[in-house]
Design a protein around this motif. Structure first.
Motif, short mmCIF file in Angstrom:
data_model
loop_
_atom_site.label_atom_id
_atom_site.label_comp_id
_atom_site.label_asym_id
_atom_site.label_seq_id
_atom_site.Cartn_x
_atom_site.Cartn_y
_atom_site.Cartn_z
N SER A 143 52.18 50.87 30.32
CA SER A 143 53.13 51.60 29.49
C SER A 143 52.67 53.03 29.36
CB SER A 143 53.23 50.94 28.11
OG SER A 143 51.94 50.92 27.50
N PRO A 144 53.59 53.97 29.08
CA PRO A 144 53.20 55.39 28.97
C PRO A 144 52.05 55.59 27.99
CG PRO A 144 55.57 55.17 28.99
CD PRO A 144 55.02 53.76 28.89
N GLY A 145 51.04 56.33 28.43
CA GLY A 145 49.90 56.62 27.58
C GLY A 145 48.79 55.60 27.63
N ALA A 146 49.06 54.42 28.19
CA ALA A 146 48.04 53.37 28.25
C ALA A 146 47.14 53.59 29.46
CB ALA A 146 48.70 51.99 28.34
N ARG A 147 45.86 53.27 29.34
CA ARG A 147 44.93 53.36 30.45
C ARG A 147 44.70 51.95 30.99
NH1 ARG A 147 44.73 57.38 33.25
NH2 ARG A 147 42.53 57.28 33.79
N PRO A 148 45.19 51.65 32.19
CA PRO A 148 45.09 50.29 32.73
C PRO A 148 43.64 49.95 33.06
CG PRO A 148 45.88 51.80 34.39
CD PRO A 148 45.84 52.58 33.11
N THR A 149 43.34 48.66 33.10
CA THR A 149 41.98 48.23 33.38
C THR A 149 41.86 47.51 34.70
OG1 THR A 149 42.37 46.18 32.15
CG2 THR A 149 41.44 48.03 30.93
N ARG A 150 42.96 47.12 35.31
CA ARG A 150 42.90 46.35 36.54
C ARG A 150 43.36 47.20 37.72
NH1 ARG A 150 45.65 40.44 37.77
NH2 ARG A 150 44.29 39.89 39.50
N PRO A 151 42.48 47.60 38.61
CA PRO A 151 42.85 48.50 39.69
C PRO A 151 43.60 47.81 40.82
CG PRO A 151 40.54 47.92 39.88
CD PRO A 151 41.02 47.32 38.59
N VAL A 152 44.39 48.56 41.52
CA VAL A 152 45.04 48.08 42.75
C VAL A 152 44.00 48.09 43.86
CG1 VAL A 152 46.86 48.51 44.43
CG2 VAL A 152 47.26 49.03 42.01
N ARG A 153 43.91 47.00 44.59
CA ARG A 153 42.97 46.89 45.70
C ARG A 153 43.73 46.66 47.00
NH1 ARG A 153 37.89 46.07 43.30
NH2 ARG A 153 37.96 45.33 41.14
N VAL A 154 43.03 46.78 48.12
CA VAL A 154 43.72 46.73 49.41
C VAL A 154 44.40 45.39 49.64
CG1 VAL A 154 42.35 48.52 50.53
CG2 VAL A 154 41.55 46.16 50.59
N HIS A 155 43.80 44.29 49.19
CA HIS A 155 44.44 42.99 49.43
C HIS A 155 45.71 42.83 48.60
CE1 HIS A 155 41.73 42.14 46.01
NE2 HIS A 155 42.60 41.21 45.66
N HIS A 156 45.84 43.60 47.53
CA HIS A 156 47.07 43.55 46.74
C HIS A 156 48.24 44.13 47.52
CE1 HIS A 156 44.24 43.70 43.03
NE2 HIS A 156 44.53 42.46 43.34
N LEU A 157 47.98 45.03 48.45
CA LEU A 157 49.06 45.64 49.22
C LEU A 157 49.77 44.59 50.06
CD1 LEU A 157 47.27 48.91 50.42
CD2 LEU A 157 48.43 48.45 48.24
#
Length: 293
Positions: free
Chosen positions: A23-37
């Protein structure tokens, strides 16, 4: 970029292989990784990519939920005042990549290998890619098809994910005769598909398709198991990428395939004019912006 281990999917992220956009302003904790693509392609989920060249912009685009940030050699045209990407140096890409990576929490950071840093062969490419990975890139991007297979394979064996780039390849603008659509005609289309298959088989994690006829891009997308990221390649790619200044309306001109989703340039111009007027008329700074003795 944050490298926290994947956490088990819960109810809130069941609809996405890498968790919901923040959501706007939130800092996510779970990164996108290559296998997610690849997982996104398998599930029919569209991927988003935008360019970024500095920490301020990267943080904003990351917080907006962009899946991938491309530290493109387009920095040459967009930020450094060059007519093409050819003059961009690896040292300049290192600085930009470091800045973007420091400000990014969720997006996958992809850094371009600039012209002259990988054409000599796999060993040169590996040395160049290592520099970008050391400052925070999660993957590197290079242009070209079958001639790059050995390079893609070597980088993959070294633990460096590679994004391919086919169609119009800006670093080859002189050979291609300018900014021209590629893949027109059956022979050209067959060659482009063969290049994409070769890159995927060599281990590329995604392939950018630039200025390619939509039917050809759709054919590539249906043929290769890795995601295709289109720019001027129609709507049937697995994702889309734009130069952020084109997307945000920072310039008076934008390429035909770009769409302005805002008028940031106009807003910035108005803010600068308002600032200048306030300073000249003496309404800024006021006591609110000053310190007592």
């Amino acid at each position: 970029m944050t490298c926290a281990p994947d956490s088990p999917a819960g109810p809130s992220d069941a609809s996405s292989p890498y968790g919901p956009a923040p959501s706007p302003g939130a800092r996510p904790t779970r990164p996108v990784r290559v296998h997610h693509l690849t997982r996104a392609k398998e599930r029919g989920e569209r991927l988003t990519m935008l360019t970024a060249y500095d920490a301020v912009t990267a943080r904003i685009l990351d917080e907006a939920g962009t899946d991938m940030l491309l530290v493109g050699d387009s920095i040459g045209n967009v930020m450094l005042g060059h007519d093409t990407t050819l003059p961009v140096e690896l040292d300049e890409m290192v600085v930009a990549t470091r800045s973007v990576a420091r400000a990014t929490a969720r997006a996958l950071v992809v850094a371009d290998l600039p012209f002259g840093t990988y054409e000599a062969g796999p060993a040169q490419a590996l040395a160049s890619a290592v520099r970008l990975m050391k400052v925070g890139a999660n993957a590197v991007k290079l242009e070209g098809g079958r001639p790059r297979v050995q390079t893609v394979r070597l980088l993959g064996e070294a633990g460096i994910p590679v994004v391919g780039h086919l169609g119009f390849t800006p670093q080859s603008v002189n050979r291609l005769g300018g900014f021209r659509v590629q893949g027109r005609g059956e022979l050209a289309a067959e060659a482009l598909v063969a290049d994409a298959v070769a890159l995927a088989e060599a281990g590329a994690v995604a392939i950018v398709l630039e200025m390619v006829p939509e039917p050809v891009a759709a054919r590539v997308t249906a043929t290769v198991p890795v995601p295709t990221i289109g720019i001027g390649a129609g709507a049937r790619c697995d994702g889309q990428v734009l130069v952020w200044t084109d997307m945000a309306g920072m310039t008076q001109w934008a390429p035909r395939f770009a769409r302005r989703f805002g008028q940031v340039g106009q807003a910035l111009r108005q803010a600068a004019q308002a600032y200048g007027e306030a300073v000249r008329e003496g309404s800024f700074p006021t006591s609110e912006h000053s310190f007592d003795s």
